[in-house]
Write an enzyme that holds these catalytic residues in place. Structure first.
Site, PDB file in Angstrom:
ATOM      1  N   SER A 296       0.848  -1.191   0.000  1.00  0.00           N
ATOM      2  CA  SER A 296       0.000   0.000   0.000  1.00  0.00           C
ATOM      3  C   SER A 296       0.882   1.238   0.000  1.00  0.00           C
ATOM      4  O   SER A 296       2.018   1.210   0.472  1.00  0.00           O
ATOM      5  CB  SER A 296      -0.892   0.019   1.247  1.00  0.00           C
ATOM      6  OG  SER A 296      -1.595   1.238   1.363  1.00  0.00           O
TER       7      SER A 296
ATOM      8  N   TYR B 276      -2.330  -0.381  10.337  1.00  0.00           N
ATOM      9  CA  TYR B 276      -2.377  -0.754   8.926  1.00  0.00           C
ATOM     10  C   TYR B 276      -1.064  -0.405   8.237  1.00  0.00           C
ATOM     11  O   TYR B 276      -0.500  -1.224   7.498  1.00  0.00           O
ATOM     12  CB  TYR B 276      -3.539  -0.050   8.233  1.00  0.00           C
ATOM     13  CG  TYR B 276      -3.677  -0.401   6.770  1.00  0.00           C
ATOM     14  CD1 TYR B 276      -4.053  -1.689   6.382  1.00  0.00           C
ATOM     15  CD2 TYR B 276      -3.425   0.539   5.771  1.00  0.00           C
ATOM     16  CE1 TYR B 276      -4.178  -2.021   5.044  1.00  0.00           C
ATOM     17  CE2 TYR B 276      -3.543   0.214   4.433  1.00  0.00           C
ATOM     18  CZ  TYR B 276      -3.925  -1.071   4.073  1.00  0.00           C
ATOM     19  OH  TYR B 276      -4.044  -1.397   2.750  1.00  0.00           O
TER      20      TYR B 276
END
Length: 262
Positions: A142, A155
């Site tokens: 990501s 995250y």
């Protein structure tokens, strides 16, 4: 790579980006194996892949965080499908919240899914790829693993781990003719945000930088069989992450303000 009759395995293939990768690979004649927890959804993906490719497709229920589930699926792929040519590690989830309020049981589960399960599944496939001196592994990380922002502490930590793992694995496997590519997407218009941001405000605030999963899936499938270090989208966020690396103090200011839309 000519994907005709190549075995492409996609984890997290029941919806969103993973689902679209399955369809793009099937359009090019691949034998698609979709794996996810939701058996009803992967069954539908399997049928559509078979329609697109005109050949057998497969769906196996997988809980990536459970080693026993991983072992079972790996055995089924070996017995029912054969050697894997391309692996796309797409399974994962996120939750955006302030760290002081974060449930650390959720944090533990996020690491089990996003990092440890992915590593375990990858090792099983990589052993076979090294033996065959052929294969391509895609790990979905990501932009949050390149440039952290508020409310993405856990995250971002998992995706930093995926980046570090992928970079080292790429160096280890390149002499074995096995490619490793890291995919670093920004926000994608998928159900990922149903859990990550139940309010729905994050995607609304981002506007035009939100990625289309169909287009990103085509980009990924286009790179299968080609030595590619990273796929970074959108380009504006890739530029921001490079700026962040060069000017970290200014980057912190921007990440905490301009780029913080949660």
């Amino acid at each position: 790579m000519d994907l005709t009759d190549k075995v492409v395995v996609v984890t997290g293939g029941s919806a969103g980006l993973g689902e679209q990768i399955c369809y793009e690979a099937a359009k090019r004649g691949a034998i698609v194996v979709t794996c996810a927890r939701r058996i009803n959804l992967i069954g539908q993906v399997k049928e559509h892949c078979s329609d697109l490719s005109g050949k057998e497709a497969y769906a196996f229920q997988l809980d990536i965080s459970d080693p026993d589930s991983v072992e079972s699926v790996i055995e089924k792929i070996a017995d029912e499908v054969g050697e894997v040519d391309v692996l796309v590690n797409n399974a994962g989830f996120g939750l955006f919240d302030s760290f002081v309020d974060f449930d650390l049981n959720v944090a533990k589960n996020m690491f089990e899914v996003n990092v440890l399960g992915m590593m375990y599944f990858t090792q099983k496939i990589a052993i076979s790829m090294v033996k065959n001196k052929s294969g391509h592994i895609f790990n979905v990380a990501s932009m949050a693993g390149k440039m952290a922002t508020p409310k993405s502490t856990v995250y971002s930590a998992t995706k930093f781990a995926v980046l570090g793992f992928s970079n080292a694995l790429r160096l280890e496997l390149r002499t074995e003719n096995v490619y490793v590519t890291t995919i670093n997407p920004g926000p994608i218009a998928t159900e990922f945000f149903d859990k990550a941001d139940p309010s729905g405000s994050y995607l609304d605030n981002l506007g035009g930088v939100v990625l289309d999963p169909h287009k990103l899936a085509r980009t990924i499938v286009n790179k299968m069989g080609r030595p590619t270090r990273e796929i970074n989208r959108p380009i504006i966020m890739e530029g921001a992450s490079r700026f962040y690396g060069l000017f970290p103090h200014i980057g912190d200011f921007l990440a905490g303000g301009l780029f913080n839309r949660k």
